[in-house]
Design an enzyme around this catalytic site. Sequence first.
Site, PDB file in Angstrom:
ATOM      1  N   GLU A  41     -13.621  -9.014   0.215  1.00  0.00           N
ATOM      2  CA  GLU A  41     -14.400  -7.846   0.043  1.00  0.00           C
ATOM      3  C   GLU A  41     -14.533  -7.377  -1.488  1.00  0.00           C
ATOM      4  OE1 GLU A  41     -12.405  -5.382   3.701  1.00  0.00           O
ATOM      5  OE2 GLU A  41     -11.090  -5.219   2.084  1.00  0.00           O
ATOM      6  N   CYS A  90     -10.633   2.530   7.416  1.00  0.00           N
ATOM      7  CA  CYS A  90     -10.926   3.116   6.310  1.00  0.00           C
ATOM      8  C   CYS A  90     -12.003   3.850   5.934  1.00  0.00           C
ATOM      9  CB  CYS A  90     -10.387   2.318   4.932  1.00  0.00           C
ATOM     10  SG  CYS A  90     -11.599   0.829   5.069  1.00  0.00           S
ATOM     11  N   HIS A 137      -3.313  -1.804  -4.557  1.00  0.00           N
ATOM     12  CA  HIS A 137      -4.537  -1.094  -4.084  1.00  0.00           C
ATOM     13  C   HIS A 137      -4.479   0.275  -4.910  1.00  0.00           C
ATOM     14  CE1 HIS A 137      -8.047   0.677  -2.444  1.00  0.00           C
ATOM     15  NE2 HIS A 137      -7.996  -0.111  -1.550  1.00  0.00           N
ATOM     16  N   HIS A 140       0.844  -1.248   0.081  1.00  0.00           N
ATOM     17  CA  HIS A 140       0.082   0.020  -0.093  1.00  0.00           C
ATOM     18  C   HIS A 140       0.842   1.173   0.085  1.00  0.00           C
ATOM     19  CE1 HIS A 140      -3.272  -2.850   1.402  1.00  0.00           C
ATOM     20  NE2 HIS A 140      -4.236  -1.719   0.939  1.00  0.00           N
TER      21      HIS A 140
HETATM   22  O1  FUB Z   1      -6.792  -1.664   1.696  1.00  0.00           O
HETATM   23  C1  FUB Z   1      -7.212  -0.565   2.291  1.00  0.00           C
HETATM   24  C2  FUB Z   1      -8.468  -0.437   2.641  1.00  0.00           C
HETATM   25  O2  FUB Z   1      -8.843  -1.256   3.559  1.00  0.00           O
HETATM   26  C3  FUB Z   1      -9.511  -0.943   1.355  1.00  0.00           C
HETATM   27  O3  FUB Z   1      -9.829  -0.097   0.557  1.00  0.00           O
HETATM   28  C4  FUB Z   1     -10.759  -1.480   2.146  1.00  0.00           C
HETATM   29  O4  FUB Z   1     -11.464  -2.368   1.456  1.00  0.00           O
HETATM   30  C5  FUB Z   1      -9.883  -2.294   3.047  1.00  0.00           C
HETATM   31  O5  FUB Z   1      -9.388  -3.314   2.997  1.00  0.00           O
HETATM   32 ZN    ZN Z   2     -13.469   1.244   4.035  1.00  0.00          ZN
END
Ligand code: FUB
Ligand code: ZN
Length: 652
Positions: free
Chosen positions: A320, A413, A212, A158
Amino acid sequence: MPRPRSTALSPAPASSEQAGASTGPVRLGPGAKAALAPAAVEVRAGFWSTRREVNARVSLPQGPELLESAGNLHNLRLAAGSVEGEFRGAYPFVDTDIYKWLEAASWQLAQQPDSEMELEVDRIVALVAGAQRPDGYLNTWFQLVKGGERYKDLRWGHELYCAGHLIQAAVAHHRATGRPHLLDVARAFADHIDSVFGLPGSGKEIDGIDGHPEVETALVELYRETGERRYLDLAGYFVDRFGHGLLGGEAYCQDRVPLREADTVEGHAVRQLYLLAAAADLATETGDAELRAAGERLWQAMTATKTHLTGGLGAHHDEEDFGDPYELPNERAYCETCAAIASVQWSWRLALLTGEARYSDLIERTLYNGFLAGVSLDGERWLYVNPLQVRDGHTDPGGDQSARRTRWFRCACCPPNVMRLLASLEHYLASGDEQGLQIHQFTTGHYSYGEMSVRAETDYPWHGTIALTVEDTPDRPWTLSLRVPQWCREFRVRVAELTYDQTDAPVEDGWLRLERTWARGDSVVLELVLEPRLTGADPRVDAVRGCAAIERGPLVYCLEQVDVPGGGLDDIVLDPTRPLAVKHRPDLLGGVTTVVAAGYRRRLADDGSWWPYRAPVPDAAPTGDSVELTAIPYYAWANRQDGGMRVWLPTS
Ligand code: FUB
Ligand code: ZN
């Protein structure tokens, strides 16, 4: 009234340079190829004003304390070397909670000066700057936990995702305050990233992407803010490197197939949607027709087959992610609040790019339902997942995936994401182009683009009347366009001496186009008929076959156990043959309009069986005791006592 030309065919692309254009999260560059540019809106009273007031008064001021107690700010001090201790937090992206809060606070300050919040922002900006490495790199997890190792775990690390949120916060801060401090930090990091990432042969050290997406859309905005083309190019490079196996080829992180070739949304919902927002940004700034077509195609696939009634997205808890087409479970609906926010962001970019009303139809549905359910009415508690059903006897897992509102999450988040969307909401409500002003969402307030401005008064979504008065106008004909919501079957509009209804009004692809030489004080009254309705689903949505949902206007309704006499909800059956009644309840849930329906509680013969299945298939309609069902707006659920909830109600 002559029919105006289609906005989508506008000869002069819209630009945010137009006087009166909004300066929110999406500010189009000077060469943008969008049909529409965001217009300036002031939300002055009514539904969204109340929600934004709670955001400003309760949610946002609590942010710094929550970021302190969760350890996020401590990590910045630790990275700066000003304190000693251990990294706190469970994820490599905890810095983004800070950045999203800074972004939200900045949008808020742009609307309303607040010296206390300004001091908090300055304090936290200084902490962020203090944690940055001399070469621009900034990520407390990698600096503190991974011994300074960088870009070795792009799939999960990330690092660029965090950079993206930093950049978005910095752009907001700069737009709101005019101060350079956070923008300087963000630019230094963006320059560092630009010096490291690039195609093989470009002389850059790494050909890679982040697991991401997020930095891509942020880099486009950084280009818009600074005019530096290389940020746009870097965003384009990243978007086009997805789907080539750099992350192992997984659908989860959009690496299975290049976006340009994809035919549906897949994988982790938030990741997919942020990537698509970036693709729409790129198509807007560069005129890339293939990327635009991909976005339009994937939006269609998503809305037709993978979207819950609430606008919520995501069908699986474990990853998710999006499910298969029509795989839209109720009690296991994931519908992460962040996914609803990302969907609004993507749809808004498509609305501007294409000029089409349908994107704002989805925005409306999402805002009033899947998004707004994410925050409690008092602004202090949150939902990360937004199911469409909670069963009787539900055992709640607690934590992030709880169906009960929570003060903060380990993975936090969603809360600051809600804060930033509410604080910047006015930038998603209207647009303009050379031909006129388009009102996408209705609120009491003031809409303007260039010399065109109108005042609006409405009690939407409780009542369907929207009264508009022209406040300023150029001395030439222009078109006031009002979105006729996709759910609306019947409306009337009065323009000066003329009255139209849905049979003869100049409606074109969802836009009611009112063209004339307007004078100050001219009035338009739009009346959307807000009868409650029962909605069914495509038969391929197995989870809701034989069920109906109650809706009224843009609001999806649900039953909560607390409102249903006699206990649980799993035995409740709706009688679809009986009329629905509307009851305004100023005393309930901050003031809502409820819908009252007739139903019955199934009386099932208890034959003592240890097995819930029956052969042959029972064919007799079940019987039971009549019960009056009071449905509340879905966004307001889980604000009283714990208990069952359902959106889709069995009808047989
Ligand atoms: O991975 C960063 C954030 O945390 C994601 O956007 C959400 O879905 C959660 O997993
Ligand atoms: Zn979120």
